[in-house]
Motif scaffolding. Structure first.
Motif, PDB file in Angstrom:
ATOM      1  N   ASP B  64      35.318  25.799  94.700  1.00  5.85           N
ATOM      2  CA  ASP B  64      35.305  24.608  93.847  1.00  5.85           C
ATOM      3  C   ASP B  64      33.971  23.868  93.878  1.00  5.85           C
ATOM      4  O   ASP B  64      33.709  23.036  93.006  1.00  5.85           O
ATOM      5  N   ASP B  65      33.149  24.141  94.873  1.00  3.42           N
ATOM      6  CA  ASP B  65      31.860  23.443  94.964  1.00  3.42           C
ATOM      7  C   ASP B  65      30.778  24.074  94.084  1.00  3.42           C
ATOM      8  O   ASP B  65      29.691  23.540  93.961  1.00  3.42           O
ATOM      9  N   VAL B  66      31.097  25.228  93.481  1.00  7.08           N
ATOM     10  CA  VAL B  66      30.088  25.908  92.671  1.00  7.08           C
ATOM     11  C   VAL B  66      29.868  25.150  91.364  1.00  7.08           C
ATOM     12  O   VAL B  66      30.811  24.802  90.665  1.00  7.08           O
ATOM     13  N   ASP B  67      28.594  24.881  91.065  1.00  8.08           N
ATOM     14  CA  ASP B  67      28.198  24.217  89.822  1.00  8.08           C
ATOM     15  C   ASP B  67      27.157  25.126  89.175  1.00  8.08           C
ATOM     16  O   ASP B  67      26.124  25.415  89.779  1.00  8.08           O
ATOM     17  N   GLN B  68      27.431  25.591  87.954  1.00 10.59           N
ATOM     18  CA  GLN B  68      26.513  26.568  87.333  1.00 10.59           C
ATOM     19  C   GLN B  68      25.140  25.974  87.025  1.00 10.59           C
ATOM     20  O   GLN B  68      24.197  26.709  86.734  1.00 10.59           O
ATOM     21  N   ASP B  69      25.017  24.661  87.090  1.00 12.65           N
ATOM     22  CA  ASP B  69      23.716  24.022  86.874  1.00 12.65           C
ATOM     23  C   ASP B  69      22.992  23.729  88.185  1.00 12.65           C
ATOM     24  O   ASP B  69      22.004  22.994  88.198  1.00 12.65           O
ATOM     25  N   LEU B  70      23.501  24.264  89.284  1.00 14.36           N
ATOM     26  CA  LEU B  70      22.880  23.974  90.585  1.00 14.36           C
ATOM     27  C   LEU B  70      22.733  25.255  91.393  1.00 14.36           C
ATOM     28  O   LEU B  70      23.647  25.663  92.115  1.00 14.36           O
ATOM     29  N   ILE B  71      21.571  25.897  91.244  1.00 19.62           N
ATOM     30  CA  ILE B  71      21.312  27.141  91.981  1.00 19.62           C
ATOM     31  C   ILE B  71      19.960  27.046  92.683  1.00 19.62           C
ATOM     32  O   ILE B  71      19.121  26.219  92.324  1.00 19.62           O
ATOM     33  N   ASN B  72      19.775  27.891  93.698  1.00 15.43           N
ATOM     34  CA  ASN B  72      18.474  27.945  94.360  1.00 15.43           C
ATOM     35  C   ASN B  72      17.588  28.995  93.673  1.00 15.43           C
ATOM     36  O   ASN B  72      17.998  29.618  92.697  1.00 15.43           O
ATOM     37  N   ALA B  73      16.406  29.208  94.211  1.00 12.57           N
ATOM     38  CA  ALA B  73      15.452  30.107  93.564  1.00 12.57           C
ATOM     39  C   ALA B  73      15.841  31.571  93.708  1.00 12.57           C
ATOM     40  O   ALA B  73      15.206  32.450  93.122  1.00 12.57           O
ATOM     41  N   SER B  74      16.887  31.862  94.485  1.00 14.97           N
ATOM     42  CA  SER B  74      17.408  33.220  94.575  1.00 14.97           C
ATOM     43  C   SER B  74      18.638  33.391  93.695  1.00 14.97           C
ATOM     44  O   SER B  74      19.374  34.366  93.835  1.00 14.97           O
ATOM     45  N   GLN B  76      21.439  31.640  93.730  1.00 17.50           N
ATOM     46  CA  GLN B  76      22.705  31.448  94.440  1.00 17.50           C
ATOM     47  C   GLN B  76      23.160  30.005  94.235  1.00 17.50           C
ATOM     48  O   GLN B  76      22.336  29.087  94.311  1.00 17.50           O
ATOM     49  N   PRO B  77      24.472  29.768  94.009  1.00 16.75           N
ATOM     50  CA  PRO B  77      24.956  28.390  93.912  1.00 16.75           C
ATOM     51  C   PRO B  77      24.744  27.675  95.247  1.00 16.75           C
ATOM     52  O   PRO B  77      25.010  28.248  96.310  1.00 16.75           O
ATOM     53  N   VAL B  78      24.254  26.457  95.187  1.00 16.92           N
ATOM     54  CA  VAL B  78      24.006  25.685  96.408  1.00 16.92           C
ATOM     55  C   VAL B  78      24.604  24.291  96.255  1.00 16.92           C
ATOM     56  O   VAL B  78      25.149  23.936  95.208  1.00 16.92           O
ATOM     57  N   THR B  79      24.497  23.515  97.318  1.00 17.32           N
ATOM     58  CA  THR B  79      25.030  22.147  97.319  1.00 17.32           C
ATOM     59  C   THR B  79      23.867  21.162  97.485  1.00 17.32           C
ATOM     60  O   THR B  79      22.728  21.575  97.713  1.00 17.32           O
ATOM     61  N   GLU B  80      24.199  19.883  97.360  1.00 18.02           N
ATOM     62  CA  GLU B  80      23.188  18.828  97.475  1.00 18.02           C
ATOM     63  C   GLU B  80      23.275  18.182  98.852  1.00 18.02           C
ATOM     64  O   GLU B  80      24.360  17.995  99.391  1.00 18.02           O
TER      65      GLU B  80
END
Lengths: 246, 225
Positions: B64-74, B76-80
């Motif tokens: 549920d924490d996955v946001d398609q507008d928030l990924i790292n440079a690899s 991968q979905p990441v968090t803030e």
């Protein structure tokens, strides 16, 4: 001025064969997928896609379709190939690059970002330390040997720099979270990436927005791209996509 | 050909490399083993920069924490993390080239004893002499400290710390340290210095799978995790 178009088809209707189009997106994030789909439907040929960091790997279905339709002449990117060479061998785009049917011109990512930035800012070229010590300082890096034109370097304060040129495009496709009728745009999280800088590099900038609002509804202090850079705005549904480049 | 020596798993290479990161550092991690370093910085006051356009990148996101507008440079979905900032790509590379990153960690195909490395194109595997430069050359141009994390040998057992680089160069003279499954090597003006070895291996063992001539540190020790 009201810049809203009623459909993506209408927004891309006058794009002619041979156009250079800036395609933002960093792998899967912030790619103008709906505009790309309209371009596929329209069938425009001989396109140059000026990218930043693998948006077409993030929109693999659209890329494969464009390759199958033979719509692409050239791609400019910093990361245009699959990381896995084994997977790349199976990829229709990479196969076309290896066969020299499509040109792939490669730059360091920060150099590309700056090429778009200066294009929008009225600066024809710039010196950068990036690429010194590699083939990037020697010539344009491309699979087409005849196009490997030599690059200039210059020493400032004892350190070598490479001369790189502005990259102005005929069109820029933009993906924004929110936009108003004037073309003011707001991006969301890391989907911002190349969108603001490419919006300035396009002679005609077409923005697909997930949320179209009336002018005055975006907090003025929070505008990321001022409407002056945007010629067309079109509302599109928020598309869910796979977050992967593998 | 199988690997001659068994050493650290990839996660442990990342753990050893993470020891070089200090409180207050701004850090950029490349694709591959460097990305795993982010698993070992909990408790440190470290800011991860991702060249896609953020500082204070958080751990990987799941479910549920996955946001398609928030990924790292690899990708991968990441968090803030608290204190996160988003910015656009030319700002991101401005801070990279401008020297605002304290530590850069990258993977490599080959490194030599002069601090040159190759990592962006593998003509043997690709069948062409171009590949993905990504942000690697900008990160090298702006690096204060450039660390390479990688396996000591290639999948065929051939050396990756070489005498002469044969793949297309990423940069020259910028690498400070190399962390592998078998050793820790520091690049000095005198040459590559073998500082640490995988427990049970000798300097001769390491040299036997290394192309560059190693200088043995007087205080050579086993890798401690």
């Amino acid at each position: 001025m009201d810049k809203v178009y009623s459909s993506v088809e209408e927004a891309v209707a006058n794009i002619e064969d041979g156009a250079t189009i800036a395609i933002p997106g960093f792998f899967a994030a912030g790619v103008p997928r709906v505009l790309l789909q309209a371009l596929i439907k329209k069938g425009t040929k001989n396109l140059t896609l000026a990218c930043g960091c693998g948006p077409m790997l993030g929109a693999a279905e659209e890329l494969t379709q464009l390759v199958k339709n033979k719509q692409i002449k050239k791609v400019i990117d910093s990361y245009g190939l699959y990381r896995s060479a084994t997977k790349g061998l199976q990829d229709p785009f990479e196969q076309a690059v290896r066969a020299s049917e499509i040109e792939l011109e490669v730059y360091p990512m920060g150099t590309l970002a700056e090429k778009y930035r200066v294009a929008g800012a009225g600066i024809p070229a710039f010196y950068t330390p990036t690429g010194v010590g590699s083939v990037v300082e020697e010539h344009i890096v491309t699979n087409i040997i005849a196009n490997r034109k030599p690059k200039e370097t210059r020493v400032f304060d004892g350190k070598k720099y490479v001369l790189e040129y502005a990259l102005k495009t005929d069109y820029a496709f933009i993906h924004a979270y929110m936009g108003d009728r004037e073309g003011n745009l707001v991006y969301r999280k890391t989907a911002r990436n190349f969108n603001p800088v490419m919006a300035t590099a396009g002679k005609i900038t077409i923005a697909e927005v997930e949320k179209l609002v009336e002018s005055g509804k975006i907090e003025p202090d929070c505008v990321h791209t001022a409407g002056v850079y945007v010629q067309r705005v079109v509302e599109v549904p928020r598309v869910s996509f796979a977050i992967t480049i593998d | 050909m199988p690997q001659k020596f068994q050493g650290l798993p990839r996660e442990m290479i990342a753990l050893r490399a993470s020891r070089e990161i200090k409180d207050g550092d701004y850090v950029n991690l490349g694709i591959g083993i460097p990305t795993l370093v982010s698993n070992w910085i909990e408790g440190k006051d470290v800011t991860l920069q991702s060249e896609i356009g953020m500082t204070k990148t958080g751990p990987l996101a799941f479910d549920d924490d996955v946001d398609q507008d928030l990924i790292n440079a690899s990708c991968q979905p990441v968090t803030e993390l608290p204190g996160i900032a988003y910015f656009d790509i030319f700002d991101s590379f401005g801070m990279i080239r401008g020297g605002y990153m304290d530590v850069i960690m990258m993977g490599a195909l080959q490194v030599n004893g002069r601090g040159d490395y190759a990592g962006w194109a593998n003509p043997a595997a690709r069948g062409m002499d171009i590949g993905n430069i990504g942000g690697s050359m900008d990160l090298c141009a702006g690096a204060t400290k450039l660390f390479i994390t990688m396996m000591h040998t290639d999948p065929d057992g051939g050396p990756k710390v070489v005498n002469e680089i044969t793949f297309p160069y990423t940069t020259k003279g910028k690498v400070n340290m190399i962390f592998t499954d078998l050793a820790v090597i520091e690049i000095t003006p005198e040459g590559p210095v073998l500082k640490e070895v995988f427990p049970g291996l000798t300097p001769e063992d390491i040299q036997s799978v290394t192309g560059a001539k190693l200088i043995i540190a007087p205080d050579l020790k086993e890798i401690e995790l």
